[in-house]
Write an enzyme that holds these catalytic residues in place. Structure first.
Site, PDB file in Angstrom:
ATOM      1  N   GLY A  18       0.811  -1.225   0.000  1.00 43.52           N
ATOM      2  CA  GLY A  18       0.000   0.000   0.000  1.00 43.52           C
ATOM      3  C   GLY A  18       0.836   1.264   0.000  1.00 43.52           C
ATOM      4  O   GLY A  18       2.009   1.260   0.355  1.00 43.52           O
ATOM      5  N   ARG A  22      -2.910   8.263   3.711  1.00 44.81           N
ATOM      6  CA  ARG A  22      -3.242   9.131   4.848  1.00 44.81           C
ATOM      7  C   ARG A  22      -2.011   9.730   5.529  1.00 44.81           C
ATOM      8  O   ARG A  22      -2.119  10.628   6.343  1.00 44.81           O
ATOM      9  CB  ARG A  22      -4.090   8.328   5.856  1.00 44.81           C
ATOM     10  CG  ARG A  22      -5.496   8.044   5.359  1.00 44.81           C
ATOM     11  CD  ARG A  22      -6.172   6.913   6.118  1.00 44.81           C
ATOM     12  NE  ARG A  22      -5.710   5.587   5.680  1.00 44.81           N
ATOM     13  CZ  ARG A  22      -6.233   4.430   6.093  1.00 44.81           C
ATOM     14  NH1 ARG A  22      -7.209   4.423   6.971  1.00 44.81           N
ATOM     15  NH2 ARG A  22      -5.767   3.278   5.641  1.00 44.81           N
TER      16      ARG A  22
HETATM   17  C1  UD1 Z   1      -7.082  -2.995   7.597  1.00 42.98           C
HETATM   18  C2  UD1 Z   1      -8.287  -3.919   7.779  1.00 42.98           C
HETATM   19  C3  UD1 Z   1      -9.033  -3.509   9.043  1.00 42.98           C
HETATM   20  C4  UD1 Z   1      -8.110  -3.534  10.239  1.00 42.98           C
HETATM   21  C5  UD1 Z   1      -6.864  -2.679   9.995  1.00 42.98           C
HETATM   22  C6  UD1 Z   1      -5.856  -2.890  11.112  1.00 42.98           C
HETATM   23  C7  UD1 Z   1      -9.014  -4.574   5.532  1.00 42.98           C
HETATM   24  C8  UD1 Z   1      -9.973  -4.345   4.444  1.00 42.98           C
HETATM   25  N1  UD1 Z   1      -9.138  -3.826   6.624  1.00 42.98           N
HETATM   26  O1  UD1 Z   1      -7.572  -1.685   7.376  1.00 42.98           O
HETATM   27  O2  UD1 Z   1     -10.119  -4.413   9.272  1.00 42.98           O
HETATM   28  O3  UD1 Z   1      -8.795  -3.084  11.403  1.00 42.98           O
HETATM   29  O4  UD1 Z   1      -6.223  -3.049   8.751  1.00 42.98           O
HETATM   30  O5  UD1 Z   1      -4.758  -2.033  10.973  1.00 42.98           O
HETATM   31  O6  UD1 Z   1      -8.173  -5.438   5.390  1.00 42.98           O
HETATM   32  N2  UD1 Z   1      -2.030  -3.516   1.490  1.00 42.98           N
HETATM   33  C9  UD1 Z   1      -1.491  -4.202   0.414  1.00 42.98           C
HETATM   34  N3  UD1 Z   1      -2.157  -4.221  -0.756  1.00 42.98           N
HETATM   35  C10 UD1 Z   1      -3.361  -3.606  -0.926  1.00 42.98           C
HETATM   36  C11 UD1 Z   1      -3.926  -2.922   0.186  1.00 42.98           C
HETATM   37  C12 UD1 Z   1      -3.241  -2.902   1.380  1.00 42.98           C
HETATM   38  O7  UD1 Z   1      -0.395  -4.758   0.515  1.00 42.98           O
HETATM   39  O8  UD1 Z   1      -3.894  -3.681  -2.032  1.00 42.98           O
HETATM   40  C13 UD1 Z   1      -1.290  -3.487   2.752  1.00 42.98           C
HETATM   41  C14 UD1 Z   1      -0.944  -2.083   3.206  1.00 42.98           C
HETATM   42  O9  UD1 Z   1       0.334  -1.707   2.723  1.00 42.98           O
HETATM   43  C15 UD1 Z   1      -0.962  -2.223   4.715  1.00 42.98           C
HETATM   44  C16 UD1 Z   1      -1.934  -3.364   4.978  1.00 42.98           C
HETATM   45  O10 UD1 Z   1      -2.116  -4.020   3.747  1.00 42.98           O
HETATM   46  O11 UD1 Z   1       0.312  -2.574   5.227  1.00 42.98           O
HETATM   47  C17 UD1 Z   1      -3.268  -2.863   5.495  1.00 42.98           C
HETATM   48  O12 UD1 Z   1      -3.802  -1.924   4.565  1.00 42.98           O
HETATM   49  P1  UD1 Z   1      -4.455  -0.564   5.041  1.00 42.98           P
HETATM   50  O13 UD1 Z   1      -4.876   0.189   3.867  1.00 42.98           O
HETATM   51  O14 UD1 Z   1      -3.600   0.091   6.036  1.00 42.98           O
HETATM   52  O15 UD1 Z   1      -5.771  -1.153   5.758  1.00 42.98           O
HETATM   53  P2  UD1 Z   1      -6.633  -0.451   6.884  1.00 42.98           P
HETATM   54  O16 UD1 Z   1      -7.516   0.547   6.277  1.00 42.98           O
HETATM   55  O17 UD1 Z   1      -5.778   0.006   7.987  1.00 42.98           O
HETATM   56 CA    CA Z   2      -3.572   0.138   8.374  1.00 44.13          CA
END
Ligand code: UD1
Ligand code: CA
Length: 481
Positions: A18, A22
């Site tokens: 990601g 934010r």
């Molecule tokens: C996510 C969870 C949420 C949880 C929270 C805890 C989902 C949909 N939601 O939300 O339930 O409470 O984490 O911190 O999973 N990432 C990828 N590829 C992508 C999207 C994200 O590798 O396509 C990685 C990001 O880099 C990050 C992690 O996954 O390290 C979590 O993604 P983020 O966007 O931070 O999710 P949250 O909105 O925090």
């Molecule tokens: Ca997160």
């Protein structure tokens, strides 16, 4: 005690693709620092001691830099391009996960997770023969997180993302840490059914949980003993909060090792720093990088040590800086001393206030007590460098060395123009500009001779007084008119 299960059937997947929108940053989220290391670095370090089958990370945003940070740990990276959500990240990694029986998933942005917690999570998952086990936490302020919807006892019905909470679900304060253990054979079919039904058109891993539940599979929740282990870093404020916790844990570790810290919340210590018993750290101290401190040292307020090595009984007086240098036992520096890289102060040496030392050696028992610049110099043992002494090490083109022997006395305000050598036992008259070598036991004196004129001052004063009384009489006369 329970026998520790082998984890050779467990693969770990770190989600690190990601952008971290934010954070409002050009740097990928997982490369931001907290507790003295990149976020993802902490996550991998928590996994390594589990002796897993494999550690995999999905990378996407700034993939090269993130992969480079993971490389030293032997992590396999998988490219996720574009980033269509946490569930999509899992699907992209399916081949790399291969035939592992279980997969532990961790977000790259939750760095406070500890090895013991991961061990407990996988053990619980395996012994309960669950399809999924979620690490959860109960938070006073759960906003921003997906919430856990419980069924009964340990069982979970669903994870509901904040944006999809029904009004009566806003009260739920048990959150999804995004750290899970899945049984692969159960996960893949469920994940295949997840649709991108949210406003971002992403495939959410969290949706696989309700699908598993609907299929009658066991989904469990394990509440983290310390809720801070579940904290993610979506914003700069989150980063600051997580950093605070890391620093607190590090200080507690040093205090357990016998170090006294005054007003501990003001002291910043990097993770690799070590310090010996009975060392005292005053308020506002920073110990950075690979700094190693011996026993019974004192580091006074406002001092910053980076990659410094200190022996025993060293005193760093207030507001001093030591960078990439070695201070042997019983050295004292400061207040307001600056020791620049590649310097070595030998046993009992003393460097006083407003002294800068650069790439220099100060021998055993030698002193540079006040207001000096010592650069590219070697000072032997028991020498005394008077106040205001300067080594002129730079001629505008190159740096040159100054060599000062043992028991040398350099008078105050001397300038040593390098390259130059002062032999053992030499004596430099105060205020000299030394441009030639001074042999052992010789006197070097290089300054204008003093002329003394008896009575000159009183004569001058009389002259000046005469002029001024003349001037006042004139002005008085003007006023009377
Ligand atoms: C996510 C969870 C949420 C949880 C929270 C805890 C989902 C949909 N939601 O939300 O339930 O409470 O984490 O911190 O999973 N990432 C990828 N590829 C992508 C999207 C994200 O590798 O396509 C990685 C990001 O880099 C990050 C992690 O996954 O390290 C979590 O993604 P983020 O966007 O931070 O999710 P949250 O909105 O925090
Ligand atoms: Ca997160």
């Amino acid at each position: 005690m329970l026998a520790v299960m082998s984890n050779k059937d467990v693969a770990v997947l770190i989600l690190a693709a990601g952008k971290g929108t934010r954070l409002k940053s050009s740097l990928a989220k997982v490369l931001h620092h907290a507790g003295g290391r990149p976020l993802v670095d902490h996550v991998v370090r928590a996994c390594v001691p589990l002796h897993l089958k494999k550690i995999i990370s999905v990378v996407g945003h700034q993939a090269e830099q993130v992969a480079a940070a993971l490389e030293p740990f032997g992590v396999t990276t998988v490219l996720q391009q574009p980033q269509n959500g946490t569930g999509h990240a899992m699907l992209v990694s399916k081949r790399a996960i291969g035939n592992a029986k279980y997969v532990v998933v961790l977000p790259g942005d939750a760095p406070l997770i500890r090895t013991e917690t991961l061990r407990a999570l996988t053990q619980k998952h395996k012994s309960a023969n669950a399809a999924a086990t979620i690490l959860t936490a109960v938070l006073a302020d759960p906003s921003g997180y997906g919430r856990i919807l419980r069924k009964s006892g340990d069982a979970v019905a669903a994870i509901i993302e904040e944006s999809q909470l029904a009004p009566d679900q806003r009260e739920l304060n048990e959150i999804n840490s995004s750290i899970y253990c899945f049984t692969c054979a159960k996960l893949w079919p469920a994940l295949a059914q997840v649709r991108p039904n949210n406003k971002h058109r992403e495939i959410y891993l969290t949706d696989a949980v309700s699908i598993l539940n609907a299929k009658g599979e066991t989904v469990l929740a394990e509440i983290a003993a310390d809720p801070r282990e579940a904290l993610g870093c979506n914003t700069r404020a989150d980063l600051a909060g997580v950093d605070r916790t890391f620093r607190e844990w590090k200080r507690e570790q040093l205090m357990r090792d016998g170090v006294s810290i005054l007003l501990p919340e003001t002291v910043l210590i990097d993770p690799d720093v070590t310090a010996g018993e009975d060392t005292i750290l005053e308020p506002g101290v920073q110990l950075l990088g690979k700094t190693r401190i011996g026993r019974r040292c004192t580091v006074r307020t406002g001092s910053i040590l980076r990659d410094a090595t200190l022996g025993d009984d060293v005193v760093i007086e207030a507001h001093s800086i030591v960078d990439s240098s070695r201070l042997d036992s019983e050295v004292t520096i400061g207040p307001f001393a600056r020791i620049r890289p590649e310097s070595h102060l030998h046993k009992g040496a003393r460097v006083g206030n407003f002294v800068e030392i650069k790439k220099s050696t100060v021998g055993e028992g030698s002193k540079v007590p006040h207001l000096s610049y010592i650069g590219d110099a070697k000072i032997g043992t028991k020498s005394n460098i008077g106040a205001g002494t300067i080594t002129c090490n730079y001629d505008g083109f190159a740096k040159h060395p100054t060599t000062i022997g043992n028991r040398v006395f350099v008078g105050s305000d001397s300038v040593l123009v390098a390259p130059v050598k002062l032999g053992d036992g030499a004596y430099i008259a105060a205020g000299s500009t030394i441009t030639e070598n001074v042999p052992a036991d010789a006197l070097g004196i290089a300054r204008g001779r003093q002329a003394t004129k008896p009575g000159w001052a009183s004569k001058k004063r009389r002259e000046l007084a005469g002029n001024s009384s003349h001037a006042t009489k004139k002005t008085k006369r003007k006023k009377r008119r």
